[in-house]
Scaffold this active site. Structure first.
Site, short mmCIF file in Angstrom:
data_model
loop_
_atom_site.label_atom_id
_atom_site.label_comp_id
_atom_site.label_asym_id
_atom_site.label_seq_id
_atom_site.Cartn_x
_atom_site.Cartn_y
_atom_site.Cartn_z
N CYS A 2 -2.35 3.92 -5.57
CA CYS A 2 -3.58 3.41 -6.16
C CYS A 2 -3.28 2.86 -7.54
CB CYS A 2 -4.64 4.52 -6.27
SG CYS A 2 -5.13 5.23 -4.69
N GLY A 28 -4.20 -1.33 -4.39
CA GLY A 28 -5.20 -0.76 -3.50
C GLY A 28 -6.34 -1.71 -3.25
N ASN A 101 -3.58 8.48 -8.98
CA ASN A 101 -2.63 7.74 -8.16
C ASN A 101 -1.53 8.69 -7.74
OD1 ASN A 101 -0.89 5.81 -7.00
ND2 ASN A 101 0.10 5.42 -8.98
N GLY A 102 -1.31 8.83 -6.44
CA GLY A 102 -0.26 9.71 -5.94
C GLY A 102 -0.72 10.50 -4.74
N TYR A 257 8.59 -2.84 -3.82
CA TYR A 257 7.42 -3.46 -3.19
C TYR A 257 6.14 -3.39 -4.02
CZ TYR A 257 3.58 -4.13 0.16
OH TYR A 257 2.45 -4.56 0.79
#
Length: 505
Positions: A2, A28, A101-102, A257
């Site tokens: 995210c 996201g 995020n994670g 990426y």
């Protein structure tokens, strides 16, 4: 995976948070949210969809205040939809909002402890909501009507002791300010920026430095692993390491990426790292096939373009753009279902036949996960008239699930799991397939000034840096992350079942 942002300023922050989220949209595309605070009044807008669709003018006008946090969501496990859009909020103590995020690896244990020991009920399957409630519980243990920085650091020390996995977080505490923190391994990125104004210094925390660039903030530094950075409402900044020092192992797949090429994270330029990936691939091709017959190098837009350009330059081969990308289609890799991924590839990419006809083409992509996208792209190249289609991956074979916030499927859905490179080449229809070696990938990303010796490369190596991932965890992960499981959840899921699910960060 995210994207998160938090700003403490002297001017309204709604527009700058919105702008930051638009450049973090690649992290996201499922949902977006912004929370702001204005003289004790909390405003929150979140929903499913892209940033541009979630926030209309009427919503932005309601998001008043000079302090706020924002989030763009990418679903891994758990249910998909607006119920798990972030930021999350609890009203006690003080009123706390959180964006994460994670992925936590001990979510089930935390959910159980929150219910049995602290009588806290969770409304979603999100590990982010579990993390918020752990944070709230620990802050509530601190005495007094107002938190001093030392009390926040004390509470955060206990949070780090309870929570395992990967996490970068921004949290807003009503009447106090914003603080950000990273897991002790520093798996997920978080950067700190500042902006000087006549009224004083404004501070910003974000997943990537590109969010600072767009909003006029300068990059100060990365938030360190296990560190908490607390920014008071007036702009005072405090920081402390609140977890024992362990090796810093950021996720190498960020550089392959997820991150934008114009970002700098952990003092590593994503663009330069991808250039070095191309150099390493060129070296391997020269070593394995010095007499290769490649006529042209064509990237799969957009993430692989930098690596492909450098590879072509080093090999002395023509580099050409062979695919036109529809920029109104989301990133295929992070779409929630296999059927949706299949549908989107042909609507996202269209070949230019002149670049393929009668030529031996080397297609370069950032990675191969399920193989579905790669196979369809190779089909497109053949339909456009390519004589031979070779395929190069800037990353090694993805053989293991990622448990730290990237939706890399159940192990049996990974095309390289249990297969040789020749077998993968046959499955995706390539005349020759070349993967990056893991040692070369790490060497490409490592940078002397970053002072990072190793990375989390668990999806390639099967070695999980948090040391708490085993067969039982993978069995549960397979049930939660397979495409069949996600399809079932989108249809129906009970509250009890969802409470035992995993991540959305």
């Amino acid at each position: 995976m995210c994207g998160i942002v938090g700003i403490v300023g002297h001017h309204p922050v709604n527009q700058r948070i919105y702008d930051a989220l638009t450049v973090l949209q690649h992290r996201g595309q499922d949902a977006a949210g912004i929370m702001t605070c204005d003289e004790g009044n909390l405003s929150l807008r979140k929903d499913s969809g892209l940033v541009r669709d979630v926030f209309q003018q009427r919503h932005m006008l309601q998001l008043a205040g000079s302090i706020g946090i924002g989030h763009v969501r990418y679903p891994t496990a758990g249910s998909d939809g607006s119920a798990e859009a972030q930021p999350f909020y609890v009203n006690a103590p003080y009123g706390i909002g959180l964006a994460h995020n994670g992925n936590l690896t001990n979510t089930s244990e935390l959910v159980d402890a929150l219910w049995r020991g602290e009588k806290r009920h969770l409304n979603t399957s999100s590990d982010s909501e579990a993390l918020l409630n752990i944070l709230a519980s620990e802050l509530q243990r601190e005495e007094g009507s107002r938190l001093a920085p030392e009390q926040i650091f004390s509470a955060m020390g206990r949070v780090f002791a309870r929570v395992r996995g990967a996490y970068a977080v921004v949290a807003l505490v009503m009447g106090h300010g914003i603080f950000g923190f990273r897991d002790p391994n520093g798996i997920r990125p978080l950067v700190l920026g500042r902006r000087l104004t006549p009224q004083g210094t404004e501070w910003m925390l974000a997943s990537e430095s590109v969010a600072l660039d767009l909003t006029g903030f300068e990059l100060v530094r990365d938030v360190e692993p296990g560190e908490v950075v607390y920014i008071e409402e007036g702009g005072g900044l405090h920081s402390a390491r609140c977890a024992p020092a362990i090796p810093h192992t950021p996720c190498v797949f960020e550089y392959v990426y997820f991150a934008r090429p114009d970002s700098i994270m952990d003092n590593i330029s994503v663009h330069k790292a991808r250039m070095r990936m191309g150099e390493k691939l060129a070296e391997k091709i020269r070593r394995l096939k010095p007499d290769h017959d490649i006529d042209v190098v064509i990237p799969i837009p957009d993430t692989s373009r930098t690596s492909a350009m450098q590879l072509a330059l080093d090999l002395g081969i023509e580099f050409r753009e062979g695919f036109v990308k529809n920029r109104y289609i989301g990133r295929t890799f992070i779409m929630p279902g296999q059927e949706q991924r299949k549908k989107s590839v042909r609507s996202k990419l269209n070949p230019i036949p002149l670049e393929f006809r009668g030529r031996n083409v080397l297609l370069v992509d950032d990675s191969i996960v399920r193989g579905t996208t790669s196979a369809q792209i190779i089909d497109l190249a053949r339909e456009a008239g390519a004589a031979k289609v070779y395929f190069a991956s800037a990353a090694p074979p993805v053989r293991y699930p990622n448990v730290y916030g990237i939706d890399m499927a159940a192990k049996n859905e990974l095309v390289a799991s249990g297969r040789t490179e020749d077998e993968v080449a046959a499955l995706i229809g390539a005349d020759w397939l070349i993967y990056q070696d893991l040692e070369d990938l790490v060497s490409a990303v490592r940078h002397d000034k970053a002072k990072i010796e190793s990375f989390d490369a668990s999806c390639f190596s099967g070695e999980y840096v948090t040391g708490d991932v085993g067969p039982e965890y993978f069995a549960r992960l397979a049930k939660e992350r397979s495409d069949d499981a996600k399809a079932l959840r989108r249809g129906s899921v009970s509250v009890d079942e969802s409470a035992r699910a995993g991540a959305t960060g």
